[in-house]
Design an enzyme around this catalytic site. Structure first.
Site, PDB file in Angstrom:
ATOM      1  N   HIS A 374       0.703  -1.193   0.087  1.00  0.00           N
ATOM      2  CA  HIS A 374      -0.116   0.047  -0.047  1.00  0.00           C
ATOM      3  C   HIS A 374       0.845   1.255   0.014  1.00  0.00           C
ATOM      4  CE1 HIS A 374      -3.779  -2.056   1.130  1.00  0.00           C
ATOM      5  NE2 HIS A 374      -3.115  -2.812   1.600  1.00  0.00           N
ATOM      6  N   LYS A 565      -9.135  13.444   4.617  1.00  0.00           N
ATOM      7  CA  LYS A 565      -8.213  12.462   4.523  1.00  0.00           C
ATOM      8  C   LYS A 565      -7.064  12.435   5.404  1.00  0.00           C
ATOM      9  CE  LYS A 565      -7.034  13.291   0.391  1.00  0.00           C
ATOM     10  NZ  LYS A 565      -6.871  12.206  -0.799  1.00  0.00           N
ATOM     11  N   ARG A 566      -6.222  11.601   6.035  1.00  0.00           N
ATOM     12  CA  ARG A 566      -5.042  11.989   6.856  1.00  0.00           C
ATOM     13  C   ARG A 566      -4.412  12.992   6.468  1.00  0.00           C
ATOM     14  NH1 ARG A 566      -4.614   8.102  11.395  1.00  0.00           N
ATOM     15  NH2 ARG A 566      -2.472   8.867  11.553  1.00  0.00           N
ATOM     16  N   LYS A 571       0.253  14.430   1.075  1.00  0.00           N
ATOM     17  CA  LYS A 571      -1.217  14.630   0.191  1.00  0.00           C
ATOM     18  C   LYS A 571      -1.653  16.321   0.130  1.00  0.00           C
ATOM     19  CE  LYS A 571      -2.989  10.798   3.047  1.00  0.00           C
ATOM     20  NZ  LYS A 571      -3.511   9.851   2.140  1.00  0.00           N
ATOM     21  N   THR A 673      -8.963   6.147  -1.886  1.00  0.00           N
ATOM     22  CA  THR A 673     -10.184   5.497  -1.944  1.00  0.00           C
ATOM     23  C   THR A 673     -10.981   6.681  -1.860  1.00  0.00           C
ATOM     24  OG1 THR A 673      -9.772   4.769   0.118  1.00  0.00           O
ATOM     25  CG2 THR A 673      -9.519   2.901  -1.653  1.00  0.00           C
ATOM     26  N   LYS A 677     -14.995   7.617  -3.486  1.00  0.00           N
ATOM     27  CA  LYS A 677     -16.255   7.856  -2.575  1.00  0.00           C
ATOM     28  C   LYS A 677     -17.027   9.257  -3.285  1.00  0.00           C
ATOM     29  CE  LYS A 677     -14.193   4.927   0.977  1.00  0.00           C
ATOM     30  NZ  LYS A 677     -13.282   4.820   1.808  1.00  0.00           N
TER      31      LYS A 677
END
Ligand code: F55
Length: 831
Positions: A374, A565-566, A571, A673, A677
């Site tokens: 991952h 998200k985290r 990110k 992911t 969504k």
């Protein structure tokens, strides 16, 4: 009151039976029964929790019936079974999902209405099991849902953490962690199985002896002993009879061990030992990156893996087949490297405990396991310091050495003149202080290695696992992630789900490709109107939630621009902030500018030890504080941090989004992911060519995706060419103005020191290439604003996004794992 039917005991209860019937009247009666007999309450004095528990037991009874039948069917048919080994699961609230799977949402609503109760209020009471950090744990939960829905025999194995991921509070703009107490009111969904428990040994030393047949045997004289007890949670497939099993292990003291100490008179010592034993499953590590060197974490991994493998061996023994066929019964998936000690543990169990010879055991082991990677971040690849590993698992270290010796001997035949390559391939990193490389053990010890998006799999084979790809190209596979449309569309967005069903029939719920039927409606003005209505309702609901929660006033008519998200530098939540500050500057300088109103929402937790991530949260809140009370913004810009982002919050966030921020540095997000969504709920994506964004853009069409920034190869080249972020800062006036405002303390009551570490990193190193992508990002956001001004155009794009998201169902992902990696087929459970 209707007469209650009695079960005869030999005849299985019929559909009208109080504990299995699905009619509103039967559900109402069962709810009242449970309120009385389980909670000891009657409606007039029942609390929210009493009602939640009573309803949950009502639903659980109905699941247990199917669960037992599923186990019977599996026992009779002895099918190959998937064992998903994962240190994390993030299932989200159970009650609503189980009502949905059983098809009794409406009947339950009606039953409760008859009692003057509101189903949604009861659902809202559930404390979710936060037994994971983020995407990896949530993926495991989506996969459990799809396995059951596709009627695949499967067991999810993991850890029953007493404290899951911390609760996030925001104080003075900073993240403050408080402990999760998900078990405080008890957990109606689990069944404790005291009879299903295993001993787990650690530490000590090994003795090598020759037995009476002249065979070399190894005795492990362990130093400590724990016990794992099974806690089972049913996982119901949607619209089928199958109910699979999530089996989580809780660590307890091994009784016989305590007893010895007790007999020596050390009662208090025995109790202390018991408490110490329980610490193994006490708390989830809140890092979404490996932090190597934590002894307790290695203990957690070994503990749950050993219990799970012993359990599989127990189940296997009931089939009467010879042990060398173990792999014909089980396909075990390693969810990242966290359960990878399983390779050595299965070898130990087969060779040391069951007397198989090495080659036979190795054959079974390799055919049992497969490994999902991952992450490509080198710092996140799990490795254990050799001294620690030796201390905790002395026998396993010997086994790892033997695996490695045989593997490297083969490799030396293949590459006789390449010792550097042999050193790179080795499971042991020999540079002091020496490490065990878990990704190497997983790659050697399994028959398949997969990445979680096409780009990720390609990069895996060309970077971190290149040497393994060179020797075993056929072992590498791509399995692009997917998400369950049950939780993330039907439950999260019932209005949109109803609209889809009206347009397409309800086949899409189990065959998401059928959403393609929407393409023909993308330009239909009446359909577009209803689409916008459905979106507006979810936006208003989120706005109301945030008003009630934090007192934020946001306008449902504004563009909801969301990044959830985290929190991580890769990110790039702070790239999003640079855009926010740029908009702020533009509005300050031209207060009359015609800018569409935007609400920028952020949600996510930072690892408690990740200072920069916590500083980013502080910056989000600091910018929000200034922007939201500036009259010049005239409601055209709002910034909101949604606290305590978890699955439940996520279910209210995805449906409310107009714009989904997927802006990681290309090459760094394995898949994502959340991107799926959001898009599945009709948000448009602004994103880089990273992870599954690449495939989402291909699927929805480049015209329906806002792409910007460097791609993964360009990112590598940019760094290699001697990247100088400061030069970009000097050249772009808008960028300079945004950075200067943050650096100067504008959002920190004049304190120029507060955000200095963040600014210094951006101007000095900028490892995540924010400045390189800034201009492309801001220009792309301008294109977003243009598209938003044209509702017909925007809505058409949103409809086409949903229509083309079918392949991102976790049903598709699981069907591929079944076909290409696990070689398993459905085993239908009859109703
Ligand atoms: C948790 C604990 C450790 Cl020690 C390491 C990683 C994690 C974790 O939570 N990782 C994680 O969530 N990874 C994510 O997995 C998703 C599912 O495959 C991907 O979509 C996402 O890109 C990846 O970052």
């Amino acid at each position: 009151m209707p007469a209650r039917k009695q079960s005869s005991g030999t005849v299985p209860p019929g559909p009208e039976h109080t504990r299995t019937g699905l009619s509103a009247e039967t559900l109402r009666q069962a709810f009242l029964d449970n309120l009385f007999y389980i909670q000891g309450r009657f409606p007039e004095i029942a609390t929210d929790d009493d009602r939640y528990q009573a309803l949950s037991y009502t639903v659980r009874d109905r699941l247990l019936h199917r669960w037992v039948r599923t186990i019977q069917a599996y026992k009779e048919r002895d099918p190959r079974t998937v064992c998903y080994l994962s240190a994390e699961y993030l299932p989200g609230p159970h009650l609503a999902n189980n009502l949905l799977s059983l098809g009794i949402v409406d009947a339950t609503r009606e039953a409760l209405r008859g009692l003057g109760l509101d189903l949604d209020a009861i659902l809202d009471h559930e404390e979710e099991p936060g037994l994971g950090n983020g995407g990896l744990g949530r993926l495991a939960a989506c996969f459990m849902d799809s396995l059951a829905t596709l009627e695949i025999p499967a067991i999810g194995y993991g850890i029953r953490y007493e404290y899951g991921i911390f609760d996030q509070k925001i104080q003075d703009g900073w993240q403050v962690e408080t402990s999760d107490t998900w078990l405080h009111y008890g957990n109606p969904w689990e069944v404790r199985r005291p009879g299903i428990c295993y001993d787990v040994r650690i530490g000590g030393r090994t003795e090598h002896v020759t037995d009476e047949h002249g065979r070399l045997r190894v005795h492990w004289r362990h130093a400590d002993l724990f016990r794992g007890v099974a806690y089972d949670t049913p996982v119901a497939g949607y619209g089928v009879e199958t109910v699979n099993l999530l089996r989580l292990w809780r660590a307890e003291a091994a009784e016989d061990f305590d007893f010895t100490v007790f007999n020596q008179g050390d009662y208090v010592g025995a109790v202390m030992r018991k408490v110490r034993s329980e610490t193994i499953s006490k708390v989830l590590y809140p890092n979404d990156e490996a932090d190597s060197g934590k002894r307790l974490r290695l203990l957690q991994q070994y503990f749950f893996v050993s219990c799970s493998l012993q359990d599989m061996l127990r189940i296997f023994a009931t089939t009467g087949r010879p042990l060398a066929e173990f792999h014909a019964k089980f396909a075990a998936q390693l969810n990242d490297t966290h359960p990878t000690i399983a390779v050595a543990e299965l070898m130990r169990l087969l060779v040391d405990e069951h007397g198989l010879d090495w080659d036979e055991a190795w054959q079974a082991t390799r055919h049992t396991f497969a490994y999902t990677n991952h992450t490509l971040l080198p710092e996140a690849l799990e490795k254990w310091p050799l001294p620690l590993f030796a201390d905790v698992l002395p026998r396993h270290l010997e086994i790892v050495y033997e695996i490695n010796r045989r593997f490297l001997d083969d490799m030396r035949l293949r590459y006789p003149d390449d010792p550097a390559r042999i050193a790179r391939l080795s499971i042991i990193d020999e540079t002091p202080p020496k490490y065990v490389r878990m990704a190497h053990l997983a790659s050697v010890g399994g028959h398949a290695i997969n990445g979680v998006a096409a780009l990720h799999t390609r990069l895996l084979g060309t970077t971190v696992l290149k040497d393994f790809h060179d020797i075993w190209p056929d072992k590498f596979q791509n399995k692009t992630n997917g998400v369950t449309p049950r939780r993330f569309l039907m439950l999260a967005n019932p209005g949109l789900a109803d609209l889809l069903t009206e347009a397409l029939g309800d086949g899409w719920t189990r065959d998401l490709e059928r959403l393609r039927g929407l393409e023909g409606l993308a330009d239909d003005p009446a359909f577009q109107d209803r689409w916008r209505q459905a979106k507006l309702i979810r936006k208003a609901a989120l706005a109301e939630r945030l008003r009630a929660g934090q007192g934020n006033a946001i306008d449902p008519a504004s563009l909801f621009d969301i990044q959830a998200k985290r929190i991580h530098e890769y990110k790039r939540q702070h790239l999003n902030l640079l855009h926010v500050v740029t908009l702020y500057n533009r509005l300050k300088h031209a207060p009359d500018a015609d800018v569409p109103a935007r609400t920028v929402l952020f949600g996510g937790k930072a690892a408690p030890g990740y200072a920069m991530a916590k500083l980013i949260i502080k910056l989000i809140n600091a910018v929000a504080e200034v922007v939201n009370r500036d009259p010049d913004m005239r409601d055209r810009l709002k910034v909101v941090f949604v606290p305590d982002y978890n699955v439940k919050v996520a279910q209210s966030v995805y449906p409310a989004a107009d714009l989904s921020e997927q802006i990681s540095t290309a090459g760094m997000e394995a898949s994502g992911t959340g991107n799926m969504k959001f898009s599945l709920n009709g948000a448009l994506t602004i994103g880089t060519l990273d992870g599954a964004n690449v495939e989402i853009r291909e699927a929805v069409g480049p015209d329906n995706f806002f792409l910007f920034g460097l791609d993964a190869d360009e990112a590598v080249r940019t760094r290699a060419a001697g990247y100088r972020p400061y030069a970009l800062y000097e050249r772009d006036p808008e960028l300079r103005a945004a950075v200067d405002l943050i650096a100067g303390g504008h959002f920190a009551h004049g304190d120029a020191g507060l955000f200095r570490p963040l600014v210094d990193h951006l101007l000095g190193r900028d490892d995540y290439l924010l400045l390189a992508d800034y201009r492309a990002y801001v220009d792309c956001q301008d294109r977003v604003a243009d598209a938003w001004r044209d509702p017909a155009r925007w809505t058409r794009m949103a409809i086409l996004n949903v229509a083309r998201m079918g392949r991102f169902s976790s049903d598709r992902a699981i069907a591929e794992y079944c076909r290409d990696i696990w070689n398993v087929a459905p085993a239908r459970v009859d109703g």
